[in-house]
Design a protein around this motif. Structure first.
Motif, mmCIF file in Angstrom:
data_model
loop_
_atom_site.group_PDB
_atom_site.id
_atom_site.type_symbol
_atom_site.label_atom_id
_atom_site.label_comp_id
_atom_site.label_asym_id
_atom_site.label_seq_id
_atom_site.Cartn_x
_atom_site.Cartn_y
_atom_site.Cartn_z
ATOM 1 N N LYS A 119 0.835 -1.195 0.000
ATOM 2 C CA LYS A 119 0.000 0.000 0.000
ATOM 3 C C LYS A 119 0.871 1.246 0.000
ATOM 4 O O LYS A 119 2.006 1.225 0.463
ATOM 5 N N LYS A 120 0.285 2.333 -0.508
ATOM 6 C CA LYS A 120 1.009 3.596 -0.601
ATOM 7 C C LYS A 120 0.347 4.630 0.296
ATOM 8 O O LYS A 120 -0.866 4.797 0.285
ATOM 9 N N TYR A 121 1.179 5.327 1.064
ATOM 10 C CA TYR A 121 0.702 6.394 1.937
ATOM 11 C C TYR A 121 1.519 7.654 1.659
ATOM 12 O O TYR A 121 2.754 7.604 1.601
ATOM 13 N N GLN A 122 0.823 8.758 1.507
ATOM 14 C CA GLN A 122 1.503 10.027 1.276
ATOM 15 C C GLN A 122 2.005 10.597 2.597
ATOM 16 O O GLN A 122 1.347 10.477 3.631
ATOM 17 N N LEU A 123 3.178 11.240 2.554
ATOM 18 C CA LEU A 123 3.745 11.892 3.726
ATOM 19 C C LEU A 123 3.356 13.372 3.669
ATOM 20 O O LEU A 123 4.052 14.187 3.058
ATOM 21 N N TRP A 124 2.224 13.710 4.289
ATOM 22 C CA TRP A 124 1.724 15.080 4.241
ATOM 23 C C TRP A 124 2.686 16.057 4.904
ATOM 24 O O TRP A 124 2.729 17.237 4.552
#
Length: 215
Positions: A119-124
């Motif tokens: 899975k991909k998670y953005q680093l806000w």
């Protein structure tokens, strides 16, 4: 007759493994912008509550209940923390905690991204700035040309030839390689929704819709 057994000694940390202080990354511009937006929202909202008539105070209160959590979520809440055993990514509505053994990759393209368990998670907390990359590219060009003015950044450890977001991703990759490649390294990922942000925002939206409907 009584007997006692000596408890087994607790395992001690390997002195050969250096310990590093937890690193935190967040956008200074985002934090500053969030503080300003919150101050303006509270100022206008409180003024409307005190001086408004009819449904205006209730609408102002509902709007504040909706806006304040969202502003906090997108500006002050995001942070990335990296320690010896895990990486924590706190985004506006979710918090992802992954042991280094679970980190499959980190990428800095048009956004900074973490890959775990497919899975991909953005680093806000680590936004990408195209302007900063262009400045870094010009600094690399000057450095390659032998320009004496092309010096590293003013902060200790800063490198003017690399944008801040790219430097952060490089550091996180280094930590992932250092702590995630050994034998017996755990592979754990937890994802938690930020209900403390979602609930008041939804409540504020519902109250505002009801007030507009009956007004």
């Amino acid at each position: 007759m009584t007997s006692s057994e000596n408890p087994a000694p607790e395992p001690q940390p390997d002195p050969g493994q250096p310990k590093y202080a937890e690193r935190s990354y967040r956008s200074a511009a985002g934090v500053a912008g969030g503080v300003i937006m919150l101050a303006i929202t509270l100022w206008l909202g409180i003024d409307a509550i005190v001086r408004g008539t009819g449904n205006t105070p209730w609408l102002a209160l509902a709007l504040m209940l909706l806006i304040v959590p969202l502003v906090f979520a997108f500006t002050l809440r995001p942070v990335v923390r990296a320690g010896d055993d895990r990486l924590l990514v706190r985004n506006p509505f979710r918090t992802v905690t992954a042991s280094w053994g679970a980190v499959e990759g980190l990428r800095s393209g048009y956004s900074t991204e973490l890959f775990v368990e497919g899975k991909k998670y953005q680093l806000w907390a680590v936004p990408v700035s195209m302007r900063a990359r262009k400045r870094a590219a010009r600094a690399r060009t000057r450095a390659a040309a032998g320009d004496p003015g092309a010096t590293p950044g003013s902060r200790p450890g800063a490198d003017a030839t690399r944008a801040w977001s790219d430097r952060v991703v490089d550091e996180l990759r280094e930590l992932a390689e250092r702590h995630g490649g050994g034998e017996g390294v755990r592979s754990e990922v937890t994802v938690r929704w930020a209900y403390e942000v979602i609930a008041p925002a939804v409540a504020g939206a519902v109250v505002m819709i009801v007030l507009l409907a009956i007004g």
